[in-house]
Write a protein that holds these residues in place. Structure first.
Motif, short mmCIF file in Angstrom:
data_model
loop_
_atom_site.label_atom_id
_atom_site.label_comp_id
_atom_site.label_asym_id
_atom_site.label_seq_id
_atom_site.Cartn_x
_atom_site.Cartn_y
_atom_site.Cartn_z
N UNK A 69 3.21 10.26 -4.81
CA UNK A 69 2.94 10.48 -6.23
C UNK A 69 1.45 10.63 -6.54
N UNK A 70 0.62 10.86 -5.54
CA UNK A 70 -0.83 10.91 -5.80
C UNK A 70 -1.21 12.11 -6.66
N UNK A 71 -0.51 13.24 -6.50
CA UNK A 71 -0.86 14.41 -7.31
C UNK A 71 -0.60 14.15 -8.79
N UNK A 72 0.47 13.44 -9.08
CA UNK A 72 0.79 13.15 -10.47
C UNK A 72 -0.13 12.08 -11.05
N UNK A 73 -0.34 10.99 -10.30
CA UNK A 73 -1.12 9.87 -10.83
C UNK A 73 -2.61 10.18 -10.83
N UNK A 74 -3.13 10.67 -9.70
CA UNK A 74 -4.57 10.91 -9.60
C UNK A 74 -4.96 12.29 -10.09
N UNK A 75 -4.01 13.24 -10.03
CA UNK A 75 -4.33 14.59 -10.46
C UNK A 75 -4.06 14.84 -11.92
N UNK A 76 -2.77 14.84 -12.31
CA UNK A 76 -2.41 15.16 -13.69
C UNK A 76 -2.77 14.03 -14.65
N UNK A 77 -2.53 12.79 -14.24
CA UNK A 77 -2.83 11.66 -15.14
C UNK A 77 -4.29 11.22 -15.06
N UNK A 78 -5.00 11.68 -14.05
CA UNK A 78 -6.44 11.42 -13.88
C UNK A 78 -6.74 9.92 -13.97
N UNK A 79 -6.07 9.16 -13.10
CA UNK A 79 -6.26 7.72 -13.10
C UNK A 79 -7.44 7.28 -12.24
N UNK A 80 -8.18 8.27 -11.68
CA UNK A 80 -9.37 7.93 -10.91
C UNK A 80 -10.49 8.88 -11.31
N UNK A 81 -10.92 8.85 -12.58
CA UNK A 81 -11.88 9.86 -13.05
C UNK A 81 -13.31 9.50 -12.66
N UNK A 82 -14.14 10.55 -12.57
CA UNK A 82 -15.58 10.37 -12.39
C UNK A 82 -15.96 9.91 -11.00
N UNK A 83 -17.25 9.96 -10.74
CA UNK A 83 -17.78 9.44 -9.49
C UNK A 83 -17.55 10.32 -8.28
N UNK A 84 -17.03 11.54 -8.46
CA UNK A 84 -16.77 12.41 -7.32
C UNK A 84 -15.66 11.92 -6.42
N UNK A 85 -14.76 11.08 -6.97
CA UNK A 85 -13.68 10.54 -6.15
C UNK A 85 -12.61 11.59 -5.90
#
Length: 730
Positions: A488-504
């Motif tokens: 589910x990383x594409x949905x959580x980290x991609x679409x929901x942007x749960x890891x914004x900023x910092x070049x992560x």
């Protein structure tokens, strides 16, 4: 006078009907023929000896006098249209009119193009041009002859229509050959692709074979998502130069959809083939010409393949932008931000984010249907169909969509890879005469992994599953959490942007810590199998280098390759490269700290799935802990777990003696899973040699050998009477 290009009355279109493309071309060539007839007649009137068989090979005094008496380039010429065949009064429309509009040609340019192209359509023009050139070996129109036939002054603006910046030459419609000759004597040639286009051929230029793909077919229907519409709107601004910044989406498909939505044909360029072309800048000009002829736009990417940081790559990007020059849309995409030094013009940049899982499932379903997979194929489990759902992975039901989305959720593929994977899955199922199942999709996805990472790491195709693991419940839960995050990383980290900023990045990084043999590597293999991926084990001997900076370069290559494949990357014994930073006492310490600092930054921007294993968790730098998504501890197994490991490692094939006491072995000997596996293999060899079933004595003898191999103390309290037997046997 009737010409060879007049259409018979029986085949003419009704009055008022528009002429077809070929009829329009024939009409124009007919006028060119009348001009040639007029020019030949003028030559014959002033020729002192028309029957001379050696004409054109020498110059007689009489002929020289005629040349001196003839008008020169500075005297007036007949007005454009006053000579028979001059002018462009053909009906509007057709390919010639479209070509003139796309390339910015005026009427004299069109006539000059047709004069130069005539010998490629009708062989009679070759001999007539040879006669008019006064040299039968020069069978193409020269600049001077073309200007004469079109009634343009050789010393006036007409000659500048063949300058390098003129539309005919700059766009690649006409090539000027024999540059060492005087300008008026230089030969004109029209590329075969231009001639074929005017004759109705829509194929790609043969010089671009293997370099460009002209999309066509029902599978290329544009997807009207908001990002597609935004890119299509950006194409209509300025020069049509657009840069798609890849942030986990499918920019290649998006670019093609945007062109299709704009009514243009996408020409998808293979950037690796473009960079490897003998003359890449010249090839870029051919691409620009092809895009205008096809009425389409160019899709170029990923830009990383051109290595724009180097001068050669930057020049190629600049040459491509200059060749297109706003004549057609140009969409470039990649993961790098656009550098203004790459080209003289800056593009409109659009961020491409991961797409919705439902959209991905829909594209898979269309790809499966296009590959010949029937509607309603099986889901891979009989109970699914028994539950009353007749749909399958490619079906149209909600349950089928959910199964398909679940089967491909963890994968990151572009549209081309999806199309190829769907074809492979369909063929795999066809070999066995059954419908496509989820396991076919997994095998097909693994087939899309490039060989780049295999050159840097050891490739393992998982052959174990969750049932093969013997671990505490807490460790199994941590492994399940790792697999869940990967899905589910594409949905959580991609679409929901749960890891914004910092070049992560959108990567998942886990740490498996425990003693050697506790199942860390096997657990990574199980996670990879659960995700339907392959496992790549990094060989540290190919990474660590004694020269400063080389270790970082090797790791960067691994991270870059791993980001583009659907696989799990395993750093075994990771403390060798992910160790603690220390106080700087000399240059060696400073370099070691720089290496660790680089890894801290790079692991955070990683977009793949990585697993680090270590026997000594305390040796890892504390800064890594914050960057880890999952930390799984692998303790030494207890007695019950050891018993399960003995049973699992022995399997069901090896014959066992009736008195084989596995519980005693599990309670007496504190061994890890790796050591237990080694003991069972050693005992199996002994049983094979003795020819009798495996018994407790053989098993304990194998344990004793393992103790000695590990350097552990052999105590009477552990081995009891078996120790004395082994001493007597030795």
């Amino acid at each position: 006078m009737t010409t060879a290009y007049e259409t018979p009355a029986a085949h003419r279109e009704p009055a008022g009907a528009p002429a077809t493309d070929v009829e329009d071309l024939w009409e124009r060539l007919g006028r060119i023929e009348r001009r040639v007839r007029h020019a030949v007649a003028l030559r014959q009137e002033t020729d002192p000896d028309p029957n001379d068989p050696y004409r054109g090979q020498y110059l007689t005094p009489a002929a020289a006098e005629l040349i001196l008496d003839s008008r020169d380039a500075f005297r007036p010429v007949p007005a454009y249209g006053s000579v028979p065949g001059h002018g462009s009064d053909a009906p509007p429309g057709g390919r010639i009119a479209a070509l003139a509009e796309r390339f910015g040609l005026v009427a004299p340019d069109v006539d000059l193009l047709l004069v130069a192209m005539a010998p490629d359509i009708d062989a009679r023009f070759e001999r007539l041009y040879g006669y008019l050139n006064d040299d039968l070996t020069r069978r193409r129109a020269t600049i001077g002859l073309a200007l004469e036939l079109c009634g343009l002054p050789a010393a006036g603006p007409g000659r500048f229509r063949f300058s390098p910046s003129a539309p005919l030459v700059a766009a690649g419609l006409v090539e000027v050959l024999e540059g060492e000759r005087p300008l008026l004597s230089r030969v004109l040639r029209v590329p075969d692709r231009v001639t074929a286009h005017l004759l109705g051929d829509d194929g790609v230029d043969g010089r671009l074979h293997g370099l460009v793909r002209l999309t066509a077919g029902p599978q290329e229907v544009p997807d009207p998502c908001p990002t597609t519409l935004r890119v299509a709107a950006a194409l209509g601004t300025g020069s049509g130069l657009v840069h798609l910044l890849d942030r986990g989406g499918d920019p290649g498909r998006l670019a093609a959809d945007a062109l299709l939505a704009s009514g243009l044909r996408p020409l998808v360029v293979d950037v690796a083939a473009l960079a490897a072309a003998p003359e890449p800048v010249r090839t870029a000009r051919i691409l620009a010409t092809e895009a205008r002829l096809a009425g389409g736009g160019l899709v170029v990417g990923p830009l990383e393949a051109l290595v724009p940081e180097q001068l050669k790559g930057a020049r190629l990007i600049d040459g491509l932008c200059e060749a297109v020059g706003g004549g057609s849309p140009l969409i470039m995409y990649g993961k790098k931000h656009w550098d203004p030094l790459w080209a003289g013009e800056s593009p409109v940049t659009v961020h491409v984010l991961p797409e919705d899982p439902a959209d991905t499932a829909r594209r898979w379903r269309r790809a499966l249907a296009g590959a010949g997979a029937p509607e309603g194929i099986a889901a891979g489990a009989p109970e699914d169909l028994a539950a009353g759902d007749p749909g399958g992975l490619a079906g149209g039901s909600a349950a089928a969509d959910a199964r398909l989305a679940d089967a491909i959720r963890a994968y990151r593929l572009d549209s081309g890879q999806i199309r190829r994977a769907a074809a492979v899955a369909t063929r795999l199922a066809g070999l066995e005469g059954r419908p496509v199942e989820a396991r076919d999709l997994r095998t097909a996805v693994r087939a899309q992994n490039g060989a780049g990472l295999a050159r840097l790491a050891r490739r393992i195709e998982p052959a174990v599953g969750w049932d093969d693991l013997v671990l505490p419940p807490s460790t199994r839960q941590q492994l399940s959490d790792l697999a869940l995050r990967a899905r589910h990383r594409e949905q959580v980290l991609g679409r929901w942007r749960m890891r914004p900023g910092g070049g992560r990045g959108r990567g998942i990084v886990a740490l498996f810590a425990g003693e050697s043999g506790t199942g860390k590597t096997m657990s990574a293999e199980v996670v990879a199998a659960d995700l339907g991926m392959e496992l790549y084990v990094v060989d540290l001997s190919s990474v660590v280098d004694k020269y400063i900076g080389e270790t970082e370069k090797n790791l960067e290559r691994i991270f870059v390759e791993a980001s583009d494949v659907n696989a799990v990357l395993l750093f075994d014994e990771a403390d060798a490269v992910f160790g603690k930073r220390s106080q700087v006492k000399d240059a060696q310490d400073r370099h070691a700290n720089v290496e660790s600092a680089y890894l801290l930054q790079r692991i955070e921007s990683f977009d793949g799935i990585a697993v680090l294993t270590t026997n000594l968790r305390a040796n890892l730098d504390e800064a890594f802990t914050r960057r880890l998504d999952v930390v799984a501890d692998f303790p030494v197994p207890d007695a019950e777990q050891r018993l399960a490991l003995w049973e699992r490692c022995l399997g069901t094939e090896i014959p066992r003696a009736p008195g084989l006491d596995l519980r005693t072995c599990a309670e007496r000997f504190e061994l890890t899973g790796g050591s237990i596996r080694a003991c069972t293999v050693t005992a199996a060899y002994q049983a094979a040699e003795s020819g009798r079933p495996l018994d407790t004595e053989q098993l304990v003898s194998a344990v004793l050998a393992e103790y000695r191999k590990l350097g552990r103390l052999v105590l009477d309290s552990e081995f009891g009477p078996w120790l004395e037997r082994s001493r007597r046997g030795s």
